[in-house]
Design an enzyme around this catalytic site. Structure first.
Site, mmCIF file in Angstrom:
data_model
loop_
_atom_site.group_PDB
_atom_site.id
_atom_site.type_symbol
_atom_site.label_atom_id
_atom_site.label_comp_id
_atom_site.label_asym_id
_atom_site.label_seq_id
_atom_site.Cartn_x
_atom_site.Cartn_y
_atom_site.Cartn_z
ATOM 1 N N GLY A 48 73.386 30.966 70.212
ATOM 2 C CA GLY A 48 73.553 31.646 68.932
ATOM 3 C C GLY A 48 73.364 30.674 67.789
ATOM 4 N N GLU A 64 67.480 33.436 67.897
ATOM 5 C CA GLU A 64 68.318 32.389 68.442
ATOM 6 C C GLU A 64 68.224 32.325 69.967
ATOM 7 O OE1 GLU A 64 70.036 29.956 67.287
ATOM 8 O OE2 GLU A 64 69.918 30.341 65.136
ATOM 9 N N GLU A 68 66.891 28.882 71.658
ATOM 10 C CA GLU A 68 67.819 28.046 72.419
ATOM 11 C C GLU A 68 67.691 28.181 73.930
ATOM 12 O OE1 GLU A 68 71.450 27.242 69.335
ATOM 13 O OE2 GLU A 68 71.823 28.606 70.997
ATOM 14 N N GLU A 117 70.635 21.846 76.775
ATOM 15 C CA GLU A 117 70.411 22.360 78.129
ATOM 16 C C GLU A 117 70.786 23.826 78.166
ATOM 17 O OE1 GLU A 117 71.962 21.395 82.722
ATOM 18 O OE2 GLU A 117 72.701 20.233 81.012
#
Length: 231
Positions: A48, A64, A68, A117
């Site tokens: 997020g 997001e 990510e 990660e």
């Protein structure tokens, strides 16, 4: 005439709880990112970030997620708004949470931006989470358990072709309780929403089991007539 806002404003973020199902291990999973930046650097968290002024909440959540984790085109639904005053040590932050459903085998996760990660974890063995993300995850899990019993969203977690055993394992994993095999199959098949296929699937030394496919077109037709899906 230019207007100004005289009151302090809270920052706005989105957080996403992404559920997946490992049919081989019969385990419900959640996708977490290891934070690459402070606060909570190297801690695990939900994907997020902050909402940009030019985008909607849904757009921010999808952006997001892709930035990510590398995931996109997921089933995504708004969950709840979390606004505890001190939930973020940086500033006053309100977060709109979403939950997503996907098949982990359909995607390759790739951490980027401020995520060091991205990794799948079974919901039964989670690491400590940053911020109030444990509360957000618990809320999302409660929502998933509730909706699973009256909407066919569980099929978003299964491959297009599945056995009745795989379907039952999914329900047991999400609900956290064993189900009677005979009653479960009778209930599921009574809705007439599963298309039997002329294909089978073998697991280990067990006999080959028939494969089925969920019929979303028939479900939509029935739903518009007032049909209630119930397990």
């Amino acid at each position: 005439m230019k207007h100004t806002y005289e009151y302090p404003r809270a920052a706005l973020t989105v957080d996403c709880v992404v559920f997946g199902f490992d049919s081989a291990q019969a385990a419900l999973q959640v996708l977490l990112i290891r934070r690459g930046l402070a606060p909570f650097k190297d801690h695990w968290a939900l994907p997020g970030g902050f909402v940009r002024v030019e985008e909607t909440l849904d757009e921010a959540a999808r952006r997001e997620l892709e930035e990510e984790t590398g995931l996109k085109d997921l089933f995504l639904e708004q969950l709840y708004t979390f606004g505890t005053v001190n939930r973020d040590p940086r500033e006053r932050v309100v977060s709109v949470a979403y939950y997503a459903l996907t098949k982990p085998t359909d995607h390759t996760t790739t951490a980027s931006t401020d995520a060091a990660e991205a990794r799948w974890f079974p919901v039964t063995t989670l690491p400590a989470l940053a911020f109030d993300h444990a509360t957000i995850l618990d809320t999302a899990l409660a929502r998933l358990r509730g909706k699973l019993t009256y909407q066919p969203i569980g099929f978003e977690l299964l491959p297009p072709k599945f056995t009745l055993t795989q379907l039952q394992r999914l329900y047991e994993s999400v609900l956290g309780t064993p189900l009677d095999k005979r009653n479960f199959r009778k209930k599921v098949l009574s809705h007439d929403l599963l298309l039997p296929l002329k294909e089978t699937h073998r697991e280990g030394t067990h006999r080959p089991a028939q494969l089925f496919r969920f019929d979303p077109v028939r479900y939509e037709k029935l739903r518009k007539k007032g049909f209630l899906f119930e397990i």
